[in-house]
Design a protein around this motif. Structure first.
Motif, short mmCIF file in Angstrom:
data_model
loop_
_atom_site.label_atom_id
_atom_site.label_comp_id
_atom_site.label_asym_id
_atom_site.label_seq_id
_atom_site.Cartn_x
_atom_site.Cartn_y
_atom_site.Cartn_z
N LEU A 6 -12.58 -0.73 3.85
CA LEU A 6 -12.57 -1.83 2.91
C LEU A 6 -12.85 -1.29 1.52
O LEU A 6 -13.85 -0.60 1.30
N LEU A 7 -11.96 -1.63 0.56
CA LEU A 7 -12.16 -1.24 -0.83
C LEU A 7 -12.30 -2.49 -1.67
O LEU A 7 -11.69 -3.53 -1.37
N ALA A 8 -13.08 -2.41 -2.73
CA ALA A 8 -13.29 -3.57 -3.59
C ALA A 8 -12.15 -3.77 -4.57
O ALA A 8 -11.94 -4.88 -5.06
N ASN A 9 -11.39 -2.72 -4.87
CA ASN A 9 -10.40 -2.76 -5.94
C ASN A 9 -9.02 -2.42 -5.41
O ASN A 9 -8.82 -1.34 -4.83
N TRP A 10 -8.04 -3.33 -5.60
CA TRP A 10 -6.71 -3.06 -5.05
C TRP A 10 -5.96 -2.00 -5.84
O TRP A 10 -5.12 -1.29 -5.29
N GLU A 11 -6.24 -1.87 -7.14
CA GLU A 11 -5.60 -0.80 -7.91
C GLU A 11 -5.99 0.57 -7.35
O GLU A 11 -5.14 1.46 -7.18
N THR A 12 -7.27 0.74 -7.04
CA THR A 12 -7.75 1.99 -6.45
C THR A 12 -7.10 2.22 -5.10
O THR A 12 -6.70 3.35 -4.77
N ALA A 13 -7.00 1.15 -4.29
CA ALA A 13 -6.40 1.28 -2.96
C ALA A 13 -4.94 1.71 -3.04
O ALA A 13 -4.47 2.53 -2.24
N LEU A 14 -4.19 1.15 -4.00
CA LEU A 14 -2.79 1.55 -4.16
C LEU A 14 -2.68 3.04 -4.46
O LEU A 14 -1.83 3.75 -3.91
N LYS A 15 -3.53 3.55 -5.35
CA LYS A 15 -3.48 4.95 -5.73
C LYS A 15 -3.94 5.86 -4.58
O LYS A 15 -3.36 6.92 -4.34
N GLU A 16 -4.98 5.43 -3.88
CA GLU A 16 -5.57 6.30 -2.86
C GLU A 16 -4.73 6.38 -1.60
O GLU A 16 -4.62 7.46 -0.98
N TYR A 17 -4.09 5.27 -1.21
CA TYR A 17 -3.41 5.24 0.08
C TYR A 17 -1.88 5.29 -0.02
O TYR A 17 -1.21 5.55 0.97
N GLY A 18 -1.31 5.01 -1.18
CA GLY A 18 0.14 5.08 -1.34
C GLY A 18 0.90 4.35 -0.25
O GLY A 18 1.75 4.93 0.44
N PRO A 19 0.62 3.06 -0.03
CA PRO A 19 1.23 2.34 1.09
C PRO A 19 2.73 2.15 0.94
O PRO A 19 3.27 2.11 -0.17
N ASP A 20 3.41 2.04 2.09
CA ASP A 20 4.84 1.72 2.11
C ASP A 20 5.06 0.21 2.03
O ASP A 20 6.06 -0.26 1.50
N LEU A 21 4.13 -0.55 2.62
CA LEU A 21 4.20 -2.01 2.65
C LEU A 21 2.85 -2.55 2.19
O LEU A 21 1.79 -2.06 2.62
N VAL A 22 2.88 -3.55 1.32
CA VAL A 22 1.66 -4.20 0.85
C VAL A 22 1.76 -5.69 1.14
O VAL A 22 2.76 -6.33 0.81
N VAL A 23 0.74 -6.24 1.77
CA VAL A 23 0.66 -7.67 2.04
C VAL A 23 -0.41 -8.24 1.12
O VAL A 23 -1.56 -7.79 1.13
N VAL A 24 -0.02 -9.22 0.31
CA VAL A 24 -0.94 -9.81 -0.67
C VAL A 24 -1.30 -11.22 -0.21
O VAL A 24 -0.44 -12.10 -0.11
N ALA A 25 -2.58 -11.44 0.06
CA ALA A 25 -3.06 -12.74 0.55
C ALA A 25 -4.23 -13.19 -0.31
O ALA A 25 -5.35 -13.37 0.18
#
Length: 309
Positions: free
Chosen positions: A46-65
């Protein structure tokens, strides 16, 4: 395996987390939420910041809820990284927020009931001239809390509750601007800025007609149906508590998890082949928001007969 990031772990995000952990060829690598209502699945960071998560994990699919507004910002930022994005409805309240952007071609709106039985076939048809959307349910005081309290952050019944049926009906009606609309808004319980019931008739310059009767203060059995009137006089009834029966018998309707899994599979296939007809591009959502906006702007508010204690 495609790497998936989930942004938002509230009531709806938790349903996505449950389904994503059961989806073939998808790996939920992280959840981003500064104050999650539900805990992520075991072993998922669990990360508090989605910008950080995008950079750290480089996902192929993102689900925004997340709530509308922040959802659109996060979805577009994720799409700019090259990820395919699925965003929960309504993503935004104002139609102007959906002015076309290059990254929108990678964003789809989470309308899992559109994957119900028979709707793949239905979305290839073009003979619908009239549609009627009916929603009957009951929302208690607890539902209208936090961001749902104010219309500016949550919208009304048509944004939050009836949008599944409205979006489906508008995909099937001929394209064209609204000519006129008549609507009534009823506010009785006053648990938030949203309303208890909306009825509307929307006329389009194409000659198409859309009627809506949506209420969230009813003790009747829950339903969310769309009746379609075809040129030849035939009627089609899309059924279910929330359209999940589709054109099939209600007792055989797939559950919410099964529909989410079908939606995820379609997103994966879209990378290598034609888009699934039931995928709802973000660009198409603007028409739905324009119709909703027109109905609310022209609506007559019916004075409350009583105020609930």
């Amino acid at each position: 395996m495609r790497r998936v990031l989930l942004i938002g772990c509230g009531e709806v995000g938790a349903k996505h987390a449950d389904a994503l952990t059961r989806a073939d060829a998808l790996d939920l690598v992280a959840v981003a939420d500064p104050s999650p209502v539900a805990a992520p699945p075991p072993g998922v960071p669990l990360l508090a910041n989605w910008e950080t998560a995008l950079k750290e994990y480089g996902p192929d699919l993102v689900v925004v809820a997340t709530p509308p507004g922040p959802a659109l910002v996060a979805a577009r930022a994720a799409a700019r990284t090259g990820a395919v994005v699925l965003v929960e409805k309504p993503a935004a309240i104002a139609p102007a927020d959906l002015r076309p952007a290059e990254e929108d071609r990678r964003i789809y709106v989470a309308f899992q009931p559109h994957f119900a039985p028979g709707l793949t076939w239905l979305l290839t048809q073009s003979t619908v001239r009239q549609a009627a959307v009916r929603l009957v349910c009951r929302r208690d005081r607890g539902y209208y809390r936090d961001w749902r309290t104010q219309y500016a952050t949550a919208g009304g019944i048509l944004h939050q509750q009836a949008i599944h049926g409205l979006a489906l009906a508008l995909r099937l009606l001929p394209p064209g601007p609204v000519r006129s609309s008549t609507a009534e808004v009823r506010r009785v319980r006053q648990w938030g800025e949203s309303e208890d019931r909306v009825t509307a008739t929307v006329l389009f310059e194409s000659g198409a007609v859309l009627t809506v009767d949506a209420r969230v203060d009813s003790d009747e059995p829950r339903r969310h149906d769309v009746t379609l009137y075809l040129d030849g006089g035939q009627e089609l009834h899309v059924r279910g508590r929330n359209l999940e029966a589709g054109l099939g018998p209600a007792p055989t309707a797939p559950d919410d998890r099964a529909l989410r899994l079908a939606m995820y599979r379609a997103l994966a296939a879209g990378d290598t082949g034609p888009l699934h007809p039931c995928l709802f591009p973000l660009s198409e959502l603007r028409r739905t928001l324009e119709v909703i906006d027109h109905a609310y702007r022209t609506a007559r508010t019916v004075p409350a007969a009583r105020t609930a204690s």
